[in-house]
Write an enzyme that holds these catalytic residues in place. Structure first.
Site, PDB file in Angstrom:
ATOM      1  N   LYS A 165      93.192 149.749  45.147  1.00  0.00           N
ATOM      2  CA  LYS A 165      93.839 148.467  45.444  1.00  0.00           C
ATOM      3  C   LYS A 165      94.741 148.619  46.668  1.00  0.00           C
ATOM      4  O   LYS A 165      95.415 149.649  46.825  1.00  0.00           O
ATOM      5  CB  LYS A 165      94.649 148.019  44.220  1.00  0.00           C
ATOM      6  CG  LYS A 165      95.197 146.604  44.317  1.00  0.00           C
ATOM      7  CD  LYS A 165      95.887 146.228  43.012  1.00  0.00           C
ATOM      8  CE  LYS A 165      96.434 144.813  43.035  1.00  0.00           C
ATOM      9  NZ  LYS A 165      97.073 144.449  41.759  1.00  0.00           N
TER      10      LYS A 165
ATOM     11  N   SER B  20      95.585 140.214  39.657  1.00  0.00           N
ATOM     12  CA  SER B  20      95.524 140.357  41.093  1.00  0.00           C
ATOM     13  C   SER B  20      94.625 141.479  41.594  1.00  0.00           C
ATOM     14  O   SER B  20      94.334 141.525  42.785  1.00  0.00           O
ATOM     15  CB  SER B  20      96.941 140.585  41.633  1.00  0.00           C
ATOM     16  OG  SER B  20      97.459 141.806  41.151  1.00  0.00           O
TER      17      SER B  20
ATOM     18  N   SER C 207      97.404 142.378  35.675  1.00  0.00           N
ATOM     19  CA  SER C 207      96.508 142.380  36.838  1.00  0.00           C
ATOM     20  C   SER C 207      95.393 143.413  36.848  1.00  0.00           C
ATOM     21  O   SER C 207      94.534 143.356  37.724  1.00  0.00           O
ATOM     22  CB  SER C 207      97.318 142.532  38.116  1.00  0.00           C
ATOM     23  OG  SER C 207      97.837 141.289  38.465  1.00  0.00           O
TER      24      SER C 207
HETATM   25  N1  GLN Z   1      99.325 136.992  36.944  1.00  0.00           N
HETATM   26  C1  GLN Z   1     100.538 137.750  36.931  1.00  0.00           C
HETATM   27  C2  GLN Z   1     101.419 137.330  38.078  1.00  0.00           C
HETATM   28  O1  GLN Z   1     100.985 136.548  38.851  1.00  0.00           O
HETATM   29  C3  GLN Z   1     100.242 139.210  36.952  1.00  0.00           C
HETATM   30  C4  GLN Z   1     100.366 139.890  38.255  1.00  0.00           C
HETATM   31  C5  GLN Z   1     100.219 141.388  38.193  1.00  0.00           C
HETATM   32  O2  GLN Z   1     100.062 141.979  37.126  1.00  0.00           O
HETATM   33  N2  GLN Z   1     100.354 142.009  39.345  1.00  0.00           N
HETATM   34  O3  GLN Z   1     102.514 137.767  38.211  1.00  0.00           O
END
Ligand code: GLN
Length: 477
Positions: free
Chosen positions: A78, A153, A177
């Site tokens: 990532k 994400s 994410s």
């Molecule tokens: N959907 C969550 C957010 O927008 C999770 C994001 C993540 O785990 N990086 O914060």
């Protein structure tokens, strides 16, 4: 079947039997990644040094050296995990030219073990989002049906692993994410206990929640990569716990599985609910004991998560001021104009929304009502989980209320946030959790089952997930 369609463990065996070389595996995986790039947009940057890394593995094999099983396996990383000499953008205009001078701890571990980093995968900007569509480099599409989002994400990491454009991937999980995109793309995604994998070199979103997780097509593959990256690290004071490696047995007999009453009363699509119920039933038929548990604080978990994560993000992202590194606006009359223009032009809308929310909840007069209340809810949620784990070994839950959603589907931020209800509770409590495929909806989109363990019981989570996979859970995409 092409080389890139094999699991990491199969490829490791093939390498040892000299049925193929690491270079062949790399080139085939890269070819698949490139074939899919226009459709999926899973990668931001391909790694120029990957071929050399694969050749080095082949040389060592020829010399008869014994190598870790991960050696020669192509891995997507990532793009918020620092890779020395290779651009690390966080999918943000702010960092679109940033080349880290050092490797993240997990990257060092992978390189030392001979893993081949194929490239940097696409994501939501600074990991803020659930659809991998808030970034500077465009949205990631789902390999199962490219009209749909890959989730987020870590959407690029999940899409790459699911499509054969990588064999394994690293993602980051702050509020779901790794687990959510894994669920949407039909792969396995594991988020370790907070404190077991070093965050050194992971570009911070919310430091008390950020974790580096692993994605693979099977539980064993996901476990293989996790075993390489976890370790105590002096450079991250919160990474203090040295877990131990173990062999997965997949025993489900006698495992007590808790199902949280309050989560089951939340909205979820019918197909998500029925896949979850069938998964639980299957585990019960194979000797697990399923019991209902209650965690009333869970209802406020999304609010607490968005307050705490945005508060931490507003502080972490203050460093992008156009001075030391990152984007600097050309419109810089005065110092304050430079700050303002660099940040206004460098960050996207979602990141700005979180910075504003975070600054607000920390501001004088509001901090007690928002930030402190959220922190106290978090403590009470942790206590609730501790109590729940007196009654069960593993907690099972859905991963996401939907099997999928179309890209570009208009969505109000508050609705997108509330869909994180199944993943953020364990994030706030720092618990290990995995998403393992458990079915498909009527359109053929994958659905994931989430298994959560108590702190530092990562092994139990892997073992239960492996057990589930062995009895026929999983997704045959
Ligand atoms: N959907 C969550 C957010 O927008 C999770 C994001 C993540 O785990 N990086 O914060």
């Amino acid at each position: 079947m092409r080389l890139c369609d094999n699991t990491a463990l199969e490829l490791a065996q093939m390498l040892r039997k000299k049925q193929c070389s690491a270079k062949e595996i790399y080139l085939d995986t890269l070819q698949r990644a490139i074939e899919k790039q226009d459709t999926l947009n899973a990668y931001i940057t391909f790694n120029d040094d990957a071929e050399k890394a694969a050749e080095a593995v082949d040389r060592k094999i020829a010399e008869g050296k014994e190598l870790p099983l991960i050696a020669g396996i192509p891995i997507a990383v990532k793009d918020n995990i620092s890779t020395k000499g290779s651009r690390t953008t966080c999918a943000s205009k702010m960092l679109c030219d940033y080349i880290p001078p050092y490797d993240a701890f997990v990257i060092e571990k992978i390189k030392n073990a001979g893993g081949v980093i194929i490239g940097k995968s696409n994501m939501d900007e600074f990991a803020m989002g659930s659809a991998s569509d808030t970034g500077y480099f465009g949205a990631v599409r789902n390999p199962v049906d490219c009209n749909y989002s890959a989730g987020g994400s870590s959407g690029g990491s999940a899409a790459a692993a699911a499509s054969g454009g990588a064999v394994l991937s690293l993602g980051s999980d702050t509020g779901g994410s790794v687990r959510q995109p894994a669920s949407l793309c039909g792969v396995v995604g594991f988020c370790p206990s907070y404190g077991t994998v070093s965050r050194y070199g992971l570009i911070a979103f919310a430091s008390s929640l950020d974790r580096i997780g692993t994605i693979g097509r099977t539980v064993k593959d996901t476990h293989l990569l996790h075993n390489i990256i976890y370790d105590a690290d002096i450079k991250d004071v919160t990474a203090f716990y040295k877990n131990y490696s173990f062999n997965l047995k997949g025993a489900l007999n006698g495992v007590k599985i808790g199902v949280i009453k309050e989560l089951m009363s939340c909205y979820m699509e019918d197909d998500v609910r029925s896949s979850f119920m069938s998964a639980i039933k299957l585990m019960e038929e194979n000797g697990s004991v399923v019991k209902e548990i209650s965690l009333p604080d869970i209802k406020a978990a999304v609010n607490a998560y968005y307050i705490i994560s945005s508060a931490e993000a507003s502080s972490n992202l203050a460093r992008y001021d156009g001075i030391r590194y990152g984007y600097r606006s050309e419109k810089c009359g005065s110092l304050s104009e430079m700050y303002k223009n660099s940040r206004s032009e460098g960050f996207g809308d979602e990141v700005k929304r979180r910075i504003m929310l975070g600054t607000f909840v920390l501001s004088e007069g509001f901090c007690d009502d928002y930030y402190k209340r959220a922190a106290s809810l978090r403590r009470s949620l942790c206590a609730g989980f501790d109590e729940a784990f007196q009654q069960c070994d593993i907690i099972a839950a859905p991963v996401y209320p939907k099997a999928g959603f179309k890209l570009g589907e208009s969505a109000v931020p508050a609705e997108v946030y509330s869909a994180d209800i199944f993943t953020v509770p364990s994030s706030l409590a720092g618990l290990p959790a995995i998403s393992v495929p458990c079915g498909k909806n009527k359109e053929g989109l994958p659905i994931g089952l989430q298994l959560i363990g108590s702190r530092f019981c990562d092994n139990k989570v892997f073992d239960a997930a492996y057990g589930y996979e062995l009895i026929g859970g999983g997704y045959n995409g």
